[in-house]
Design a protein around this motif. Structure first.
Motif, PDB file in Angstrom:
ATOM      1  N   UNK A 137     -12.927  -3.390   7.115  1.00 59.35           N
ATOM      2  CA  UNK A 137     -12.507  -2.042   6.695  1.00 59.35           C
ATOM      3  C   UNK A 137     -11.337  -2.041   5.721  1.00 59.35           C
ATOM      4  N   UNK A 138     -10.446  -3.031   5.842  1.00 59.95           N
ATOM      5  CA  UNK A 138      -9.341  -3.114   4.889  1.00 59.95           C
ATOM      6  C   UNK A 138      -9.852  -3.444   3.482  1.00 59.95           C
ATOM      7  N   UNK A 142     -12.358 -10.498  11.651  1.00 63.25           N
ATOM      8  CA  UNK A 142     -13.349 -10.048  10.683  1.00 63.25           C
ATOM      9  C   UNK A 142     -13.560  -8.544  10.760  1.00 63.25           C
ATOM     10  N   UNK A 143     -13.542  -8.004  11.962  1.00 62.63           N
ATOM     11  CA  UNK A 143     -13.707  -6.560  12.107  1.00 62.63           C
ATOM     12  C   UNK A 143     -12.532  -5.788  11.509  1.00 62.63           C
ATOM     13  N   UNK A 144     -11.356  -6.414  11.471  1.00 60.54           N
ATOM     14  CA  UNK A 144     -10.201  -5.766  10.857  1.00 60.54           C
ATOM     15  C   UNK A 144     -10.187  -5.936   9.346  1.00 60.54           C
ATOM     16  N   UNK A 177     -21.873  -5.706 -13.911  1.00 60.35           N
ATOM     17  CA  UNK A 177     -23.031  -6.098 -14.707  1.00 60.35           C
ATOM     18  C   UNK A 177     -23.391  -7.559 -14.469  1.00 60.35           C
ATOM     19  N   UNK A 178     -22.389  -8.382 -14.261  1.00 58.41           N
ATOM     20  CA  UNK A 178     -22.627  -9.802 -13.984  1.00 58.41           C
ATOM     21  C   UNK A 178     -22.925 -10.061 -12.509  1.00 58.41           C
ATOM     22  N   UNK A 179     -23.017  -8.974 -11.720  1.00 58.95           N
ATOM     23  CA  UNK A 179     -23.301  -9.070 -10.288  1.00 58.95           C
ATOM     24  C   UNK A 179     -22.286  -9.953  -9.577  1.00 58.95           C
ATOM     25  N   UNK A 180     -21.029  -9.710  -9.944  1.00 58.94           N
ATOM     26  CA  UNK A 180     -19.923 -10.397  -9.287  1.00 58.94           C
ATOM     27  C   UNK A 180     -18.942  -9.362  -8.760  1.00 58.94           C
ATOM     28  N   UNK A 181     -18.130  -9.804  -7.846  1.00 58.31           N
ATOM     29  CA  UNK A 181     -17.121  -8.911  -7.268  1.00 58.31           C
ATOM     30  C   UNK A 181     -15.740  -9.428  -7.637  1.00 58.31           C
ATOM     31  N   UNK A 182     -14.859  -8.562  -8.132  1.00 61.15           N
ATOM     32  CA  UNK A 182     -13.489  -9.007  -8.452  1.00 61.15           C
ATOM     33  C   UNK A 182     -12.793  -9.563  -7.217  1.00 61.15           C
ATOM     34  N   UNK A 183     -11.935 -10.514  -7.445  1.00 61.05           N
ATOM     35  CA  UNK A 183     -11.242 -11.161  -6.329  1.00 61.05           C
ATOM     36  C   UNK A 183     -10.285 -10.181  -5.650  1.00 61.05           C
ATOM     37  N   UNK A 184     -10.079 -10.421  -4.373  1.00 63.43           N
ATOM     38  CA  UNK A 184      -9.166  -9.571  -3.605  1.00 63.43           C
ATOM     39  C   UNK A 184      -7.731  -9.681  -4.126  1.00 63.43           C
ATOM     40  N   UNK A 185      -7.216 -10.880  -4.463  1.00 63.51           N
ATOM     41  CA  UNK A 185      -5.849 -10.930  -5.020  1.00 63.51           C
ATOM     42  C   UNK A 185      -5.676 -10.096  -6.288  1.00 63.51           C
ATOM     43  N   UNK A 186      -6.717 -10.032  -7.139  1.00 60.92           N
ATOM     44  CA  UNK A 186      -6.615  -9.220  -8.356  1.00 60.92           C
ATOM     45  C   UNK A 186      -6.536  -7.738  -8.016  1.00 60.92           C
ATOM     46  N   UNK A 204     -11.472  -0.303   2.126  1.00 60.52           N
ATOM     47  CA  UNK A 204     -10.468   0.678   1.692  1.00 60.52           C
ATOM     48  C   UNK A 204      -9.802   0.242   0.393  1.00 60.52           C
ATOM     49  N   UNK A 205      -9.491  -1.059   0.275  1.00 59.44           N
ATOM     50  CA  UNK A 205      -8.881  -1.567  -0.961  1.00 59.44           C
ATOM     51  C   UNK A 205      -9.816  -1.396  -2.136  1.00 59.44           C
ATOM     52  N   UNK A 206     -11.093  -1.659  -1.941  1.00 59.65           N
ATOM     53  CA  UNK A 206     -12.058  -1.511  -3.024  1.00 59.65           C
ATOM     54  C   UNK A 206     -12.183  -0.051  -3.448  1.00 59.65           C
ATOM     55  N   UNK A 207     -12.230   0.857  -2.484  1.00 63.06           N
ATOM     56  CA  UNK A 207     -12.358   2.272  -2.819  1.00 63.06           C
ATOM     57  C   UNK A 207     -11.133   2.784  -3.571  1.00 63.06           C
ATOM     58  N   UNK A 208      -9.928   2.428  -3.098  1.00 68.52           N
ATOM     59  CA  UNK A 208      -8.698   2.919  -3.715  1.00 68.52           C
ATOM     60  C   UNK A 208      -8.524   2.344  -5.115  1.00 68.52           C
ATOM     61  N   UNK A 209      -8.755   1.052  -5.280  1.00 70.56           N
ATOM     62  CA  UNK A 209      -8.584   0.432  -6.597  1.00 70.56           C
ATOM     63  C   UNK A 209      -9.619   0.936  -7.599  1.00 70.56           C
ATOM     64  N   UNK A 210     -10.844   1.187  -7.148  1.00 69.62           N
ATOM     65  CA  UNK A 210     -11.850   1.770  -8.051  1.00 69.62           C
ATOM     66  C   UNK A 210     -11.430   3.158  -8.512  1.00 69.62           C
TER      67      UNK A 210
END
Length: 318
Positions: A38-39, A33-35, A231-240, A42-48
């Motif tokens: 952060x991954x 979980x600790x690994x 807006x829908x207070x959801x988070x896109x899936x990691x595979x997407x 990082x994925x969320x920041x880069x994809x945004x």
């Protein structure tokens, strides 16, 4: 009743062992979980960041100008690149594994991204198939252009077989005489280790330019999807997010391969004609047919009917 029988049948003892296994599994998953956290961050920041870049009007309106600049000024780099570079070898891994299957990689990753995004946005199989049909139509266009160019090359070119030079005049700088073979096609001529001369259009640059423009068009709507999910207070899936990131990496790879081909193997004006045909194909599909109404058989533009009309023209903020 014999107490051993109850113990052997697995009563309290089996429950204790199961609890121990669950605690042990929980202890083992703590480092993971600790690994993963952060991954994921990082994925969320880069994809945004990439979604904001590809969704900007500057990239969407002027990306074709960047490709045009590469096609025009890319061959000039041949004056500075080294002939002993690994990219000067046509048998390089990138050319053999990626360049020869450009459309296969583009179709697989882009189609997976479109399917997952459309189904997560609307959960409608009809809309998913409708948006996937854009990839099929672009594939038919590529197939038709390549076969038409092959027919034109076979009709406009000729096959020549080199013959030995005159022994009495051994001039190494003189061009060897050639014996004409009129019944050969370009593929059979090159397979027989003979020389083909004629007018041709680079199919590599055609596919690379068309795939780059297609990727930018299809990836540009991911920012709108992120805004709607927020807006829908959801988070896109990691595979997407992973698929989006892989598609962007594929876009950069196609641009890098296009630059390598122009710099190490310049062929004027064959490559420029191929890029122009790729641009015209993208222009006819995404700027022409796909903007029409469904009664004309148009599958629609990327993102059509997937997002609310209130947010369709809004710049994504996330």
């Amino acid at each position: 009743m014999d107490p051993k029988a109850g113990t052997s049948s697995g009563g309290p003892l089996s429950e204790i062992q199961l609890e121990k296994l669950q605690r042990r599994a929980a202890e083992l998953t703590v480092p993971g979980r600790f690994l993963i956290r952060p991954l994921n961050a990082a994925l969320e920041f880069v994809t945004n960041l990439l979604a904001r870049l590809l969704g900007s009007s500057l990239v969407r309106r002027h990306f074709h100008l960047l490709l045009s600049g590469l096609l025009v000024f890319g061959p000039v780099l041949s004056l500075w690149v080294s002939r002993y570079s690994i990219f000067a070898n046509r048998n390089h891994y990138l050319y053999r594994k990626f360049l020869q299957s450009t459309w296969g990689w583009t179709c697989t990753l882009t189609g997976s991204f479109i399917l997952l995004l459309t189904f997560s946005a609307r959960r409608s199989p009809y809309l998913s198939l409708r948006h996937l049909s854009r990839i099929g139509l672009a594939g038919l266009l590529c197939w038709g252009c390549r076969h038409l160019l092959t027919l034109l090359e076979d009709a406009a070119g000729a096959c020549y077989e080199p013959i030995h030079q005159d022994v009495q005049n051994p001039d190494p700088t003189a061009q060897p005489l050639l014996l004409l073979h009129e019944d050969q096609t370009k593929a059979s001529c090159l397979k027989a280790n003979m020389m083909w001369r004629g007018y041709e259009v680079s199919q590599d640059t055609l596919l690379l330019c068309l795939c780059c423009l297609l990727l930018v068009e299809e990836m540009s709507i991911f920012g709108r999807h992120l805004a709607q999910e927020k807006q829908l207070q959801r988070s896109p899936s990691v595979p997407l997010r992973v698929l989006f990131f892989l598609c962007v990496l594929l876009l950069f790879m196609w641009m890098f391969l296009l630059l390598c081909i122009l710099a190490y193997f310049p062929v004027w004006p064959s490559q420029q004609l191929g890029g122009a045909l790729g641009y015209l194909g993208w222009r006819g599909l995404y700027q022409g047919w796909f903007r029409l109404t469904p009664r004309w058989g148009s599958p629609g533009l990327p993102g059509e009917s997937l997002f609310s009309t209130r947010d369709s023209d809004k710049q994504p903020q996330f």
